[in-house]
Design a protein around this motif. Structure first.
Motif, PDB file in Angstrom:
ATOM      1  N   ILE A  95       0.630  -0.884   0.261  1.00  0.00           N
ATOM      2  CA  ILE A  95      -0.057   0.261   0.007  1.00  0.00           C
ATOM      3  C   ILE A  95       1.259   1.320   0.140  1.00  0.00           C
ATOM      4  O   ILE A  95       2.159   1.554   0.399  1.00  0.00           O
ATOM      5  CB  ILE A  95      -0.890  -0.086   1.074  1.00  0.00           C
ATOM      6  N   TYR A  96       0.511   2.152  -0.283  1.00  0.00           N
ATOM      7  CA  TYR A  96       1.398   3.458  -0.833  1.00  0.00           C
ATOM      8  C   TYR A  96       0.011   4.675  -0.011  1.00  0.00           C
ATOM      9  O   TYR A  96      -0.626   4.902  -0.489  1.00  0.00           O
ATOM     10  CB  TYR A  96       1.999   3.936  -1.255  1.00  0.00           C
ATOM     11  N   VAL A  97       0.372   5.625   0.647  1.00  0.00           N
ATOM     12  CA  VAL A  97      -0.367   6.470   1.254  1.00  0.00           C
ATOM     13  C   VAL A  97      -0.194   7.980   0.454  1.00  0.00           C
ATOM     14  O   VAL A  97      -0.774   8.992   0.013  1.00  0.00           O
ATOM     15  CB  VAL A  97      -0.083   6.486   2.867  1.00  0.00           C
ATOM     16  N   GLU A  98       0.961   8.600   0.997  1.00  0.00           N
ATOM     17  CA  GLU A  98       1.136   9.873   0.620  1.00  0.00           C
ATOM     18  C   GLU A  98       1.762  10.095  -0.917  1.00  0.00           C
ATOM     19  O   GLU A  98       2.864  10.681  -1.685  1.00  0.00           O
ATOM     20  CB  GLU A  98       2.898  10.132   0.993  1.00  0.00           C
ATOM     21  N   ILE A  99       0.588  10.568  -1.684  1.00  0.00           N
ATOM     22  CA  ILE A  99       0.442  11.345  -3.350  1.00  0.00           C
ATOM     23  C   ILE A  99       1.961  11.906  -3.548  1.00  0.00           C
ATOM     24  O   ILE A  99       2.405  12.330  -4.662  1.00  0.00           O
ATOM     25  CB  ILE A  99      -0.525  11.589  -3.574  1.00  0.00           C
ATOM     26  N   ASP A 148      -9.469  19.971   0.144  1.00  0.00           N
ATOM     27  CA  ASP A 148      -8.467  20.439  -1.046  1.00  0.00           C
ATOM     28  C   ASP A 148      -7.252  19.096  -0.838  1.00  0.00           C
ATOM     29  O   ASP A 148      -6.989  18.787  -2.343  1.00  0.00           O
ATOM     30  CB  ASP A 148      -7.915  21.322  -1.132  1.00  0.00           C
ATOM     31  N   GLN A 149      -6.681  19.133   0.132  1.00  0.00           N
ATOM     32  CA  GLN A 149      -5.437  18.173  -0.339  1.00  0.00           C
ATOM     33  C   GLN A 149      -5.585  16.282  -0.393  1.00  0.00           C
ATOM     34  O   GLN A 149      -5.711  16.307  -1.839  1.00  0.00           O
ATOM     35  CB  GLN A 149      -4.576  18.058   1.058  1.00  0.00           C
ATOM     36  N   HIS A 150      -7.213  16.576   0.150  1.00  0.00           N
ATOM     37  CA  HIS A 150      -7.387  14.707  -0.768  1.00  0.00           C
ATOM     38  C   HIS A 150      -8.128  15.075  -2.364  1.00  0.00           C
ATOM     39  O   HIS A 150      -7.527  14.027  -2.568  1.00  0.00           O
ATOM     40  CB  HIS A 150      -8.363  14.431   0.490  1.00  0.00           C
ATOM     41  N   THR A 151      -8.436  15.794  -2.027  1.00  0.00           N
ATOM     42  CA  THR A 151      -9.418  15.882  -3.341  1.00  0.00           C
ATOM     43  C   THR A 151      -7.278  16.375  -4.474  1.00  0.00           C
ATOM     44  O   THR A 151      -7.526  15.948  -5.794  1.00  0.00           O
ATOM     45  CB  THR A 151     -10.015  17.553  -4.136  1.00  0.00           C
ATOM     46  N   LEU A 152      -6.929  17.244  -4.471  1.00  0.00           N
ATOM     47  CA  LEU A 152      -5.965  17.041  -5.418  1.00  0.00           C
ATOM     48  C   LEU A 152      -5.306  15.537  -4.872  1.00  0.00           C
ATOM     49  O   LEU A 152      -4.583  15.087  -6.110  1.00  0.00           O
ATOM     50  CB  LEU A 152      -4.297  18.305  -4.419  1.00  0.00           C
ATOM     51  N   GLY A 153      -4.518  14.671  -4.087  1.00  0.00           N
ATOM     52  CA  GLY A 153      -4.558  13.306  -4.693  1.00  0.00           C
ATOM     53  C   GLY A 153      -5.661  12.594  -4.973  1.00  0.00           C
ATOM     54  O   GLY A 153      -4.817  11.570  -6.541  1.00  0.00           O
ATOM     55  N   ALA A 154      -6.643  12.203  -4.510  1.00  0.00           N
ATOM     56  CA  ALA A 154      -7.882  11.832  -5.849  1.00  0.00           C
ATOM     57  C   ALA A 154      -7.973  12.118  -7.192  1.00  0.00           C
ATOM     58  O   ALA A 154      -7.900  11.702  -7.943  1.00  0.00           O
ATOM     59  CB  ALA A 154      -9.371  12.378  -4.992  1.00  0.00           C
ATOM     60  N   GLU A 155      -7.475  13.701  -7.442  1.00  0.00           N
ATOM     61  CA  GLU A 155      -7.700  13.808  -9.104  1.00  0.00           C
ATOM     62  C   GLU A 155      -6.591  12.747 -10.078  1.00  0.00           C
ATOM     63  O   GLU A 155      -6.945  12.322 -10.933  1.00  0.00           O
ATOM     64  CB  GLU A 155      -6.903  15.314  -9.298  1.00  0.00           C
ATOM     65  N   PHE A 156      -5.440  13.095  -9.360  1.00  0.00           N
ATOM     66  CA  PHE A 156      -4.156  12.838  -9.602  1.00  0.00           C
ATOM     67  C   PHE A 156      -4.143  10.832  -9.992  1.00  0.00           C
ATOM     68  O   PHE A 156      -3.646  10.216 -10.980  1.00  0.00           O
ATOM     69  CB  PHE A 156      -2.487  12.327  -8.728  1.00  0.00           C
ATOM     70  N   LEU A 157      -4.780  10.197  -9.149  1.00  0.00           N
ATOM     71  CA  LEU A 157      -5.076   8.942  -8.951  1.00  0.00           C
ATOM     72  C   LEU A 157      -6.129   8.255 -10.010  1.00  0.00           C
ATOM     73  O   LEU A 157      -5.784   7.942 -10.563  1.00  0.00           O
ATOM     74  CB  LEU A 157      -5.555   8.244  -7.530  1.00  0.00           C
ATOM     75  N   ASP A 159      -6.920  10.072 -12.385  1.00  0.00           N
ATOM     76  CA  ASP A 159      -6.967  10.432 -14.370  1.00  0.00           C
ATOM     77  C   ASP A 159      -5.750  10.021 -14.445  1.00  0.00           C
ATOM     78  O   ASP A 159      -5.721   9.260 -15.910  1.00  0.00           O
ATOM     79  CB  ASP A 159      -5.988  12.002 -14.328  1.00  0.00           C
ATOM     80  N   GLN A 160      -4.982   8.920 -13.914  1.00  0.00           N
ATOM     81  CA  GLN A 160      -3.803   8.120 -14.027  1.00  0.00           C
ATOM     82  C   GLN A 160      -4.262   6.413 -14.431  1.00  0.00           C
ATOM     83  O   GLN A 160      -3.653   5.822 -14.182  1.00  0.00           O
ATOM     84  CB  GLN A 160      -2.498   9.132 -13.153  1.00  0.00           C
ATOM     85  N   PHE A 161      -5.100   6.122 -13.553  1.00  0.00           N
ATOM     86  CA  PHE A 161      -5.394   5.210 -12.076  1.00  0.00           C
ATOM     87  C   PHE A 161      -7.649   4.284 -12.532  1.00  0.00           C
ATOM     88  O   PHE A 161      -7.171   3.348 -13.395  1.00  0.00           O
ATOM     89  CB  PHE A 161      -5.102   4.640 -11.548  1.00  0.00           C
ATOM     90  N   GLY A 162      -7.873   5.894 -12.455  1.00  0.00           N
ATOM     91  CA  GLY A 162      -8.891   5.088 -12.718  1.00  0.00           C
ATOM     92  C   GLY A 162      -9.751   4.060 -11.613  1.00  0.00           C
ATOM     93  O   GLY A 162      -9.092   4.826 -10.370  1.00  0.00           O
ATOM     94  N   GLU A 163     -10.635   4.025 -11.350  1.00  0.00           N
ATOM     95  CA  GLU A 163     -11.299   3.239 -10.796  1.00  0.00           C
ATOM     96  C   GLU A 163     -10.602   2.580  -9.771  1.00  0.00           C
ATOM     97  O   GLU A 163     -10.719   2.658  -8.484  1.00  0.00           O
ATOM     98  CB  GLU A 163     -12.586   2.996 -10.428  1.00  0.00           C
ATOM     99  N   CYS A 164      -9.199   1.474 -10.042  1.00  0.00           N
ATOM    100  CA  CYS A 164      -8.809   1.087  -9.382  1.00  0.00           C
ATOM    101  C   CYS A 164      -8.145   1.506  -8.038  1.00  0.00           C
ATOM    102  O   CYS A 164      -7.756   0.920  -7.100  1.00  0.00           O
ATOM    103  CB  CYS A 164      -8.077  -0.334 -10.220  1.00  0.00           C
ATOM    104  N   ALA A 165      -7.462   3.125  -8.846  1.00  0.00           N
ATOM    105  CA  ALA A 165      -6.625   4.158  -7.509  1.00  0.00           C
ATOM    106  C   ALA A 165      -8.116   4.531  -6.017  1.00  0.00           C
ATOM    107  O   ALA A 165      -6.915   4.680  -5.934  1.00  0.00           O
ATOM    108  CB  ALA A 165      -5.822   4.584  -8.018  1.00  0.00           C
ATOM    109  N   THR A 936     -18.896  12.354  -4.952  1.00  0.00           N
ATOM    110  CA  THR A 936     -18.012  12.461  -3.880  1.00  0.00           C
ATOM    111  C   THR A 936     -17.366  13.583  -2.769  1.00  0.00           C
ATOM    112  O   THR A 936     -16.848  14.727  -3.823  1.00  0.00           O
ATOM    113  CB  THR A 936     -17.531  11.321  -3.656  1.00  0.00           C
ATOM    114  N   LEU A 937     -17.359  13.923  -1.971  1.00  0.00           N
ATOM    115  CA  LEU A 937     -16.853  14.785  -1.401  1.00  0.00           C
ATOM    116  C   LEU A 937     -15.030  15.133  -1.769  1.00  0.00           C
ATOM    117  O   LEU A 937     -15.392  16.250  -2.200  1.00  0.00           O
ATOM    118  CB  LEU A 937     -16.693  14.703   0.088  1.00  0.00           C
ATOM    119  N   GLY A 938     -14.803  14.014  -2.333  1.00  0.00           N
ATOM    120  CA  GLY A 938     -13.449  14.446  -2.486  1.00  0.00           C
ATOM    121  C   GLY A 938     -13.321  14.134  -4.312  1.00  0.00           C
ATOM    122  O   GLY A 938     -12.499  15.018  -5.189  1.00  0.00           O
TER     123      GLY A 938
END
Length: 988
Positions: A95-99, A148-157, A159-165, A936-938
């Motif tokens: 598992i990885y956490v810090e985007i 905001d900081q969760h939205t920033l990470g969630a947007e990257f994931l 856009d790059q990986f789709g639903e599986c991320a 969702t909120l993110g």
């Protein structure tokens, strides 16, 4: 070996391994989970690394592996090594956490490597947990910045990986206490669970002995089941069990499985693991437990970890033929939660929070609520600029979102639990501030470009009027306007309600000021206080300032034109000044009385006819305990821990001076306690709040005695041991002195054990009166005595608390102790009427008008022809209980918008009810909404596609809620319930 070199071969191996796996791994999410065996103790092995986004080293140094003399850590090598090792065995997971780190690493990879990583993500073998830019702090963060900081990470994931991320689990394993509001936000982001490691030692001991380490956390008193979140405490902090660490930084024995060797140790290693599993299972309620295999910056050589874990899993499971009940396998936190959900049992619930954190009887982690007070304010100021910049970018349609990313990214990093918390080394704190500064510079360019479209009058050829920020206005300094013949001040109101705003502009000469209609502004020309002029580092030669009242349109701007009139008589307002005499500040709503020694005597609400006498009000300090940290009773005060030597406070001075100044706009009392502590109490015409601007520093520690500076408000309010603090700027929790709702609290530290984080407001009340204090940054506070509120505003400590940073919290600037300045706002109301004023006041303080200046080289007559001087994005008034949280342009036709109801249930007779708002009103100048999708909120998936796990509580309640069935909305009118935030993607 490098991934890019062997990518094709490894992809082939992966495909073969997937086909041979005991369970198809061609899908991600819960379908890829191993649920164990019903008749075994199932041990979910979770390989992980905890990578601080700055702490002892800067974020850059941690990523690249620089300054390993401070701490050996290099995130780029961790990610290289982990990805390489995952291919060797299809059962392996990570598992990885810090985007913030993963994003950097990803940008440096080849397309082949990226495709390979996508395969791992799609197979559920590399899983992103939490998914924020960092693992944010929970005590000192504001909810807007958390989102905001969760939205920033969630947007990257996404856009790059789709639903599986898409992350499904919150992973807050290192923050120093946990907020109920964060649980609510995570639930609204669509998470199914949350795990953390730190809780009060008394709480943890009780939970472990009663098998209640896991629970349903009811994150909101207003949102009901929408806010419920399955939550668990980890058993071994977030480390491996004792003697079972296989990282390069550990000294534990590897698995030696060659029986011909004298050091063959499989039986011993297996038994150690089985014993550890049974020990851990003692505190948990099911036949599933989760073992965290990793720690701070582990897996730089992932082969060490995975090779030994592979062996451990093999040999432990082999013992099942000999009667062992332990079944061990690679897993993830989301798979563990899914397994628990399938057990289908009832869980205990929790409605309070996990503050304060005490890890020993004398070690309360409540000092960081205030540590690095200047950085805490700078972060809040930066967020204010970020939100306004997004709004201006969207409304002007200049499409400069990529330029705003610099500030968004800096803000994401600063939410880290060793950043805004103030628990980092000094050079790292400096790096955080530098990042914010550089982000603000980029944002200022966006603001200027936005105004270049919004300001010019289309009928005229615009002249040059470049907008710029004055970052030192809090110390009455704006060097570019000093001595100018003319300049303009443009104020952007980021709220959706018209507001009255009081402006202070430092000047070196006198000016005529014209409002947006061209009328002369009635402004007060008053001296800048000696305290302000003497702040170390202030370069301004301005001795005076203009103070005047502005009326700003909702979500819009107003411009004020300053023109020097040398040789022309300027009519001045009448000003009266007294020194060391009793004085009274009074407007139509409030009276504030001081005696001739500068003591605050009482505040009277003239409308309600209620008064609060003050027995004391002013600055005091606690002596920091200076222990050697060898045992709990010798715990020192430090960046993390607040531990006073005694509960007795000392006044910063036994005498003080008072200077009262009264004008038509404002009446103020400037009270100087000593050379390093002062306050200016101001009452503006038409306002129902009392403003206290405090200045503290340089705090003297030449005596080698650390000092924790508080402002104390002592009244006769009969508060009955109760006080109230907000959680991350949103819902308010009741606090009771020397009490914990969920266990029998043993009192050891009767001051620091009663401190709680304050992000927005604190109050005390009795049947007829409520005294509320609004604050401009996160601070720690308490009510140590009935009728008293104390708020810690600054800390300068001579010793370290031995919790990691290995240096005292001793901030300096310009060769001496750091000076910190801030504001408190006092509200005196009856309890039933207070919420309207403090809710609105807190929101306006949080979303403060943004001031920019320009130097147009032309007369007012020409300027007024060339430029619009006032404008609003809204054509209709918005309900008072609605707040625009986010307005962000995603691309030329799509926008992200968040609106919230910021009143709680039963808080106000009028504003605590559901409210409707038409989203089209926010886009009236941009176009017509053609599609509206609730997210969702993110903001990483349509809300209609969210399906959270259902849980049952021991109170026979179900967490199930019916999600909306629609995928988009055609009607632009939405309904908001109290404390509800709704997020939409809007297409024009």
């Amino acid at each position: 070996m490098r991934i890019s070199t062997y990518c094709a071969v490894l992809l082939c191996i992966v495909a073969q391994c997937f086909a041979a796996s005991h369970k198809s791994r061609n899908t991600c999410g819960y379908d890829s989970c191993n649920l164990g065996q019903a008749n075994k103790l199932n041990v979910h092995i979770v390989p992980h690394t905890h990578d601080d986004v700055g702490w002892l080293k800067t974020v850059d140094q941690y990523y690249y592996g620089a300054r390993n003399d401070i701490q050996h850590a290099s995130v780029q090598y961790i990610l290289d090594s982990v990805i390489e090792e995952l291919v060797q065995n299809p059962e392996r997971r990570f598992i990885y956490v810090e985007i913030a780190f993963f994003w950097r690493w990803w940008n440096q990879q080849s397309n082949d490597t990226r495709n390979f990583v996508k395969e791992l993500v799609n197979a559920g073998r590399l899983e992103f947990i939490s998914g924020g830019w960092c693992m944010h702090d929970e005590a000192t963060t504001y909810y807007n910045s958390i989102i905001d900081q969760h939205t920033l990470g969630a947007e990257f994931l996404r856009d790059q990986f789709g639903e599986c991320a898409r992350p499904k689990i919150g992973w807050q394993i290192d923050p120093f206490g946990h907020s109920r509001e964060v649980a609510s936000l995570f639930a609204q982001m669509g998470f199914d669970g949350l795990f953390f490691a730190r809780a009060d030692y008394q709480d943890s001991d009780l939970r472990n002995s009663t098998k209640t380490m896991e629970m349903i956390w009811k994150g909101s008193a207003n949102l009901g089941r929408q806010s419920w979140l399955f939550t668990g405490l980890l058993a071994d902090f977030y480390d491996p069990p004792d003697s079972l660490c296989f990282d390069r930084s550990c000294g534990d024995q590897p698995i030696i499985d060659d029986p011909s060797l004298n050091d063959y140790n499989v039986p011993e290693r297996v038994q150690t693991f089985i014993d550890a599993a049974h020990d851990q299972a003692y505190g948990f309620a099911t036949n599933h437990i989760m073992m965290t295999m990793g720690s701070d910056f582990h897996y730089e050589n992932a082969n060490l970890w995975f090779k030994n874990l592979d062996k451990l899993i093999k040999y432990v499971n082999a013992q099942q033929t000999n009667g062992s009940d332990v079944n061990v396998f690679y897993s993830t936190p989301s798979c563990y939660v899914y397994a628990l959900n399938k057990v289908d049992r009832a869980w205990t619930s929790k409605t309070d929070d996990f503050f304060p954190l005490g890890d020993t009887p004398h070690g309360f982690w409540t000092g960081y609520f205030t540590s690095r007070a200047a950085l805490k304010r700078y972060e809040r100021h930066s967020n204010n600029i970020l939100q306004a910049t997004r709004q201006l970018n969207a409304l002007s349609q200049i499409n400069l979102r990529n330029d705003i990313f610099y500030l968004s990214e800096a803000m994401g990093i600063v939410q880290h639990h060793d950043a805004i918390s103030g628990t980092e080394k000094q050079n790292v704190a400096d790096d955080y501030a530098q990042r914010l500064s550089e982000g603000i510079d980029k944002a200022a360019d966006v603001i200027n470009n936005a105004y270049a479209k919004l300001l010019p009058n289309e009928s005229e050829i615009p002249m040059n009027a470049t907008q710029f920020l004055c970052q030192y206005s809090n110390i009455s300094e704006c060097l570019p306007i000093e001595g100018q013949k003319q300049f303009t001040l443009t104020l952007w109101n980021p709220t959706i309600h018209p507001i009255i705003h009081h402006v202070r502009v430092p000047v070196t000469k006198e000016y005529l000021i014209r409002d947006p209609m061209g009328s002369i502004v009635s402004a007060e020309y008053v001296p800048i206080s000696t305290t302000t002029r003497n702040i170390p580092g202030r370069k301004s030669s301005a001795q005076n300032q203009y103070i005047f009242t502005t009326s700003l349109p909702a979500l819009g701007f107003s411009t004020y034109y300053f023109e020097a009139k040398s040789g022309e008589k300027i009519r001045k307002q009448k000003t009266t000044t007294t020194r060391n005499e009793a004085c009274t500040l009074e407007n139509e709503y409030i009276r504030v009385e001081f005696d001739d020694h500068g003591n605050l005597h009482q505040i009277i609400n003239l409308e309600k006819g209620i008064a609060v006498p003050f027995t004391t009000q002013g600055f005091y300090w606690y002596t920091s305990f200076a222990g050697n940290n060898s045992r709990p009773e010798f715990q020192s005060s430090g960046a993390y821990v607040f531990r006073p030597l005694t509960s007795k406070i000392q006044p910063v001075s036994t005498t003080r001076t008072i200077t009262c100044t009264k004008t038509e706009t404002v009446q103020s009392a400037s009270i100087v306690f000593n050379a390093w502590a002062s306050q200016e109490v101001s009452l503006f015409h038409g306002m129902r709040t009392v403003e206290i601007e405090w200045t503290v520093g340089p705090v003297p520690i030449d005596d080698n005695v650390g000092k924790e500076i508080i402002i104390r408000y002592d009244t006769d309010i009969e508060s009955a041991s109760k006080y109230y603090t907000d959680a991350n700027g949103r819902e308010v929790l009741e606090r009771i002195r020397n009490y914990r709702p969920t266990w029998n609290y043993s009192i050891v530290e009767n001051v620091s054990g009663n401190y709680y984080p304050i992000n927005s407001r604190i109050w005390i009340k009795d049947h007829t009166r409520q005294l509320t204090v609004l604050i401009d940054r996160s601070e720690g506070g308490a009510s140590i005595l009935d009728g008293s509120i104390e708020i810690m505003v600054h800390r300068r400590i001579a010793h370290d608390d031995s919790l990691g940073i290995n240096e005292p919290l001793n901030e300096t600037a310009f060769g001496e102790g750091l000076v910190v300045r801030g504001k408190h706002f006092l509200i005196l109301e009856s309890p039933e009427n207070s919420s309207r004023i403090h809710r609105v006041g807190a929101q306006q303080l949080f979303m403060h008008p943004i001031a920019t200046y320009a130097l147009p080289q032309t007369s007012y007559a020409n300027y007024s022809k060339a430029y619009h001087q006032t404008w609003s994005a809204l054509s209709e008034s918005m309900p008072l209980n609605v707040h625009l949280l986010t307005l962000d342009q995603l691309n030329p036709r799509q926008f992200l918008i968040r609106v919230e109801h910021y009143f709680e249930l039963n808080e106000d007779d009028i504003y605590s009810h559901p409210v409707e708002v038409d989203l089209q009103a926010f886009f009236k100048s941009l176009g017509t909404i053609t599609d509206l999708t609730e997210l969702t909120l993110g903001a990483n998936m349509p809300l209609s596609q969210l399906h959270r796990l259902d849980w049952r509580t021991t109170d026979k309640e179900s967490s199930h809620i019916d999600m909306p069935k629609y995928s988009s909305l055609k009607d632009t009118i939405v309904t908001l319930n109290p404390m509800q935030i709704k997020t939409f993607q809007v297409t024009l």
